[in-house]
Design a protein around this motif. Structure first.
Motif, PDB file in Angstrom:
ATOM      1  N   CYS A 297      20.531 -53.632  23.839  1.00 35.96           N
ATOM      2  CA  CYS A 297      21.161 -52.482  23.199  1.00 35.96           C
ATOM      3  C   CYS A 297      21.517 -51.411  24.225  1.00 35.96           C
ATOM      4  O   CYS A 297      22.659 -50.930  24.265  1.00 35.96           O
ATOM      5  CB  CYS A 297      20.225 -51.924  22.128  1.00 35.96           C
TER       6      CYS A 297
ATOM      7  N   HIS B 249      20.743 -56.782  15.557  1.00 38.44           N
ATOM      8  CA  HIS B 249      21.634 -55.640  15.431  1.00 38.44           C
ATOM      9  C   HIS B 249      20.797 -54.433  15.009  1.00 38.44           C
ATOM     10  O   HIS B 249      19.791 -54.575  14.325  1.00 38.44           O
ATOM     11  CB  HIS B 249      22.708 -55.893  14.371  1.00 38.44           C
TER      12      HIS B 249
ATOM     13  N   LEU C  95      27.086 -53.131  18.065  1.00 41.37           N
ATOM     14  CA  LEU C  95      25.640 -53.253  18.259  1.00 41.37           C
ATOM     15  C   LEU C  95      24.897 -53.026  16.945  1.00 41.37           C
ATOM     16  O   LEU C  95      23.718 -53.320  16.839  1.00 41.37           O
ATOM     17  CB  LEU C  95      25.154 -52.217  19.283  1.00 41.37           C
TER      18      LEU C  95
END
Length: 160
Positions: A35, A146, A55
């Motif tokens: 991330c 995610h 993301l």
């Protein structure tokens, strides 16, 4: 060198220092590394807003508090949900997030939730002066790594 693959749960290569943190075998640690590496890449000279938004999960929630870029004495509190709103939020902030680099100071992980503390350094969008922020992010990751929930508090550390 560690290679991160968002489709795997573990880094390949030997654990080593990356952005100030030791990568361990936890899936959430790997998702957190990916991330922030992707955020740093997307916020570079060529701002990749769709890549930054990707993301996040489809119905992700961002709640954040940060200094108003036009007046650092004023705090902005924002809450956005869903990829379209998230991308629109990043577009609104595009001039202020360009050239920002996240540097980790510490992290803690519990299950699929991670708390990341560090520094965001960059160029002020209006004055073009260097600026540094202290940042605390609480990120919750879904089963696909995610971000499903993103809560952050950003405070001005110094202007140069």
């Amino acid at each position: 060198m560690i290679e991160l693959d968002i489709y795997r749960d573990e880094p390949r290569g030997l654990p080593q220092e990356t952005s100030g943190a030791t990568v361990v075998g936890s899936c959430t640690d790997t998702a957190l590394d990916h991330c922030f590496e992707a955020k740093n890449a997307a916020m570079g000279p060529i701002l990749n807003l769709p890549g930054l938004a990707m993301l996040y999960a489809e119905d992700a929630l961002i709640e954040c508090s940060f200094p108003d870029p036009r007046d650092f004495n004023v705090r902005v509190h924002r809450k956005v949900q869903g990829l379209n709103e998230i991308q629109r939020f990043f577009e609104e902030q595009s001039e202020f997030i360009r050239y920002v680099v996240h540097s980790e100071k510490s992290r803690s992980v519990s299950g699929r939730t991670a708390i990341w503390e560090g520094v965001m350094s960059g160029i002020d969008g209006l004055s073009r002066d260097p600026v540094r922020y202290k940042a605390v992010f609480e990120l919750e990751f879904d089963e696909n790594d995610h971000v499903s929930r993103h809560s952050c508090k950003i405070t001005l550390a110094e202007r140069y």
